[in-house]
Design a protein around this motif. Sequence first.
Motif, mmCIF file in Angstrom:
data_model
loop_
_atom_site.group_PDB
_atom_site.id
_atom_site.type_symbol
_atom_site.label_atom_id
_atom_site.label_comp_id
_atom_site.label_asym_id
_atom_site.label_seq_id
_atom_site.Cartn_x
_atom_site.Cartn_y
_atom_site.Cartn_z
ATOM 1 N N ARG A 252 -8.679 12.679 -8.145
ATOM 2 C CA ARG A 252 -9.759 11.885 -7.586
ATOM 3 C C ARG A 252 -10.050 11.115 -8.923
ATOM 4 N NH1 ARG A 252 -14.124 18.115 -8.482
ATOM 5 N NH2 ARG A 252 -13.385 18.627 -6.866
ATOM 6 N N ASN A 253 -8.806 11.316 -10.200
ATOM 7 C CA ASN A 253 -9.402 9.876 -10.373
ATOM 8 C C ASN A 253 -8.995 8.887 -10.011
ATOM 9 O OD1 ASN A 253 -11.533 9.458 -13.681
ATOM 10 N ND2 ASN A 253 -10.059 8.532 -13.693
ATOM 11 N N LEU A 254 -7.598 9.311 -9.772
ATOM 12 C CA LEU A 254 -6.909 8.191 -9.410
ATOM 13 C C LEU A 254 -7.115 7.521 -7.984
ATOM 14 C CD1 LEU A 254 -3.968 7.371 -10.904
ATOM 15 C CD2 LEU A 254 -2.530 8.636 -9.053
ATOM 16 N N ALA A 255 -7.811 8.754 -7.231
ATOM 17 C CA ALA A 255 -8.051 7.907 -5.872
ATOM 18 C C ALA A 255 -9.058 6.440 -6.371
ATOM 19 C CB ALA A 255 -8.676 8.533 -4.797
ATOM 20 N N ASP B 125 -3.414 7.977 10.602
ATOM 21 C CA ASP B 125 -4.984 8.462 11.391
ATOM 22 C C ASP B 125 -5.215 9.336 9.607
ATOM 23 O OD1 ASP B 125 -4.176 8.316 14.029
ATOM 24 O OD2 ASP B 125 -3.450 10.542 14.197
ATOM 25 N N ALA B 126 -4.465 9.029 8.764
ATOM 26 C CA ALA B 126 -5.645 9.312 7.605
ATOM 27 C C ALA B 126 -5.188 8.250 6.167
ATOM 28 C CB ALA B 126 -4.589 10.186 5.979
ATOM 29 N N GLY B 127 -5.583 7.488 7.205
ATOM 30 C CA GLY B 127 -5.846 5.779 6.414
ATOM 31 C C GLY B 127 -6.884 5.845 5.733
ATOM 32 N N TYR B 128 -8.146 6.439 6.124
ATOM 33 C CA TYR B 128 -9.616 6.664 5.390
ATOM 34 C C TYR B 128 -9.461 7.436 4.269
ATOM 35 C CZ TYR B 128 -13.987 4.753 5.119
ATOM 36 O OH TYR B 128 -14.970 4.237 4.736
ATOM 37 N N VAL B 129 -8.864 7.848 4.594
ATOM 38 C CA VAL B 129 -8.631 9.228 3.520
ATOM 39 C C VAL B 129 -8.368 9.645 2.134
ATOM 40 C CG1 VAL B 129 -8.233 12.550 3.852
ATOM 41 C CG2 VAL B 129 -8.888 11.434 5.622
ATOM 42 N N THR B 130 -9.237 9.663 1.270
ATOM 43 C CA THR B 130 -8.603 9.864 0.488
ATOM 44 C C THR B 130 -9.479 10.405 -1.265
ATOM 45 O OG1 THR B 130 -7.495 8.423 -1.732
ATOM 46 C CG2 THR B 130 -9.890 7.414 -0.624
ATOM 47 N N GLY B 131 -9.114 11.041 -2.002
ATOM 48 C CA GLY B 131 -9.682 11.828 -3.177
ATOM 49 C C GLY B 131 -10.264 13.324 -3.259
ATOM 50 N N GLN C 295 1.181 -1.259 0.034
ATOM 51 C CA GLN C 295 -0.471 0.208 -0.189
ATOM 52 C C GLN C 295 1.048 1.009 0.064
ATOM 53 O OE1 GLN C 295 -2.872 -0.187 3.189
ATOM 54 N NE2 GLN C 295 -3.795 -2.051 2.034
ATOM 55 N N GLY C 296 0.100 2.593 -0.069
ATOM 56 C CA GLY C 296 1.119 3.305 -0.437
ATOM 57 C C GLY C 296 0.873 4.568 0.015
ATOM 58 N N ARG C 297 1.247 5.786 -0.362
ATOM 59 C CA ARG C 297 0.568 7.163 0.101
ATOM 60 C C ARG C 297 0.976 8.414 -1.192
ATOM 61 N NH1 ARG C 297 -1.451 7.500 5.115
ATOM 62 N NH2 ARG C 297 -2.226 5.352 6.130
ATOM 63 N N ILE C 298 -0.603 8.552 -2.070
ATOM 64 C CA ILE C 298 0.202 10.070 -2.538
ATOM 65 C C ILE C 298 -0.661 10.991 -2.973
ATOM 66 C CG2 ILE C 298 0.443 10.572 -5.319
ATOM 67 C CD1 ILE C 298 0.033 7.403 -5.986
ATOM 68 N N ILE C 299 0.210 11.781 -2.524
ATOM 69 C CA ILE C 299 -0.249 13.407 -1.979
ATOM 70 C C ILE C 299 0.595 14.805 -3.285
ATOM 71 C CG2 ILE C 299 0.547 15.630 -0.240
ATOM 72 C CD1 ILE C 299 1.057 13.314 1.539
ATOM 73 N N ASN C 300 -0.337 15.143 -3.973
ATOM 74 C CA ASN C 300 0.177 16.178 -4.862
ATOM 75 C C ASN C 300 -0.316 17.723 -4.111
ATOM 76 O OD1 ASN C 300 0.130 14.683 -6.898
ATOM 77 N ND2 ASN C 300 -1.713 14.318 -6.980
ATOM 78 N N ILE C 301 0.892 18.494 -4.488
ATOM 79 C CA ILE C 301 0.625 20.083 -3.943
ATOM 80 C C ILE C 301 0.541 20.912 -5.045
ATOM 81 C CG2 ILE C 301 1.439 21.589 -2.675
ATOM 82 C CD1 ILE C 301 2.525 19.197 -1.653
ATOM 83 N N SER C 302 -1.058 21.226 -4.470
ATOM 84 C CA SER C 302 -1.819 22.153 -6.428
ATOM 85 C C SER C 302 -1.665 23.075 -5.368
ATOM 86 C CB SER C 302 -2.843 20.718 -6.258
ATOM 87 O OG SER C 302 -3.554 21.434 -5.182
ATOM 88 N N THR D 216 -3.880 6.102 -1.282
ATOM 89 C CA THR D 216 -4.379 6.569 -0.706
ATOM 90 C C THR D 216 -3.965 7.857 -2.027
ATOM 91 O OG1 THR D 216 -3.574 7.863 1.230
ATOM 92 C CG2 THR D 216 -5.381 6.181 1.126
ATOM 93 N N VAL D 217 -4.918 8.592 -1.866
ATOM 94 C CA VAL D 217 -4.441 10.152 -3.157
ATOM 95 C C VAL D 217 -4.870 11.224 -3.039
ATOM 96 C CG1 VAL D 217 -3.416 10.224 -5.550
ATOM 97 C CG2 VAL D 217 -4.148 8.644 -5.314
ATOM 98 N N ASN D 218 -4.016 12.386 -2.556
ATOM 99 C CA ASN D 218 -4.862 13.650 -2.441
ATOM 100 C C ASN D 218 -4.146 14.736 -2.543
ATOM 101 O OD1 ASN D 218 -7.328 12.444 -0.146
ATOM 102 N ND2 ASN D 218 -5.547 11.566 0.383
ATOM 103 N N ASN D 219 -4.499 15.370 -2.797
ATOM 104 C CA ASN D 219 -4.348 17.101 -2.746
ATOM 105 C C ASN D 219 -3.930 18.442 -1.620
ATOM 106 O OD1 ASN D 219 -3.363 15.849 -5.305
ATOM 107 N ND2 ASN D 219 -5.334 17.929 -6.321
#
Length: 256
Positions: A169-172, A234-240, A136-143, A181-184
Amino acid sequence: MACLQGKTAIITGSSSGIGQGIAKRFGREGASVVIDYVSHPEGAEATKKEIEAAGGKVVTVQADITTRENREKLIAEAWKAFGFVDILVNNAGTEKRSDFWEMKEEDYDRVMDVNLKSAVFLTQAFVQRLRDAKRQGRIINISSVHEDTAFPGFIAYCCSKGGLRMFMRNLAVELGPLGITVNNIAPGAIATPINKGLLENKEELDALLANVPLHRMGTPEDVAGMAVFLASEDAGYVTGSTFVVDGGLMRSYHEQ
Ligand code: BGC
């Protein structure tokens, strides 16, 4: 408590500005850090030294991620150094002001390449590794707040950040089943080299601050705190989602 203990992160464009702030903070939180940089070896080295002095593990990789060759180099060196990478922070970014009717095609291409295309394909290379390893992994974009809010004179920048918003949004949705997970993070006006011109122009700075309810520029540390949260358990359920760090700028409206 160091909440990124045992994790490894690649942060693009982390020899200065927001990326540097995130690299330092991730190091303090116990993460092993891969500093990617292009033209500021001294900034990369200073960041590395600071993380090492605090007991963190860190490598620097010079890689202009607008080319496939360099993206592959960054991924290969990160895996070679730490065996695995859990977190990718797509931070590298650039902007160029010009009226729409004067915008040059090469400037448009450059901004879209750095801010959007390289993030898309670096993420692809990262995801392929995770998928192969069934990790598993995390992707964070600085928009930017400009993934949503207009910014006259910065058409390409806004297109690239708006693109990052739909990419996220699509990738999430696409990566959810893989546990990735993928978030901006959408920063507002942060004091970094990208807005050096503005910081040196008192009139422009005052006009900007009049629109910021917290009435100050943000700092890389303000953004880094959000990045740590999104990378943490803590952000395990946060995506999109996009998380705005802007001192209230996006909500601000004044008639006088
Ligand atoms: C831009 C800055 C701008 C800020 C607030 C950022 O994304 O890089 O140039 O000042 O947004 O508008």
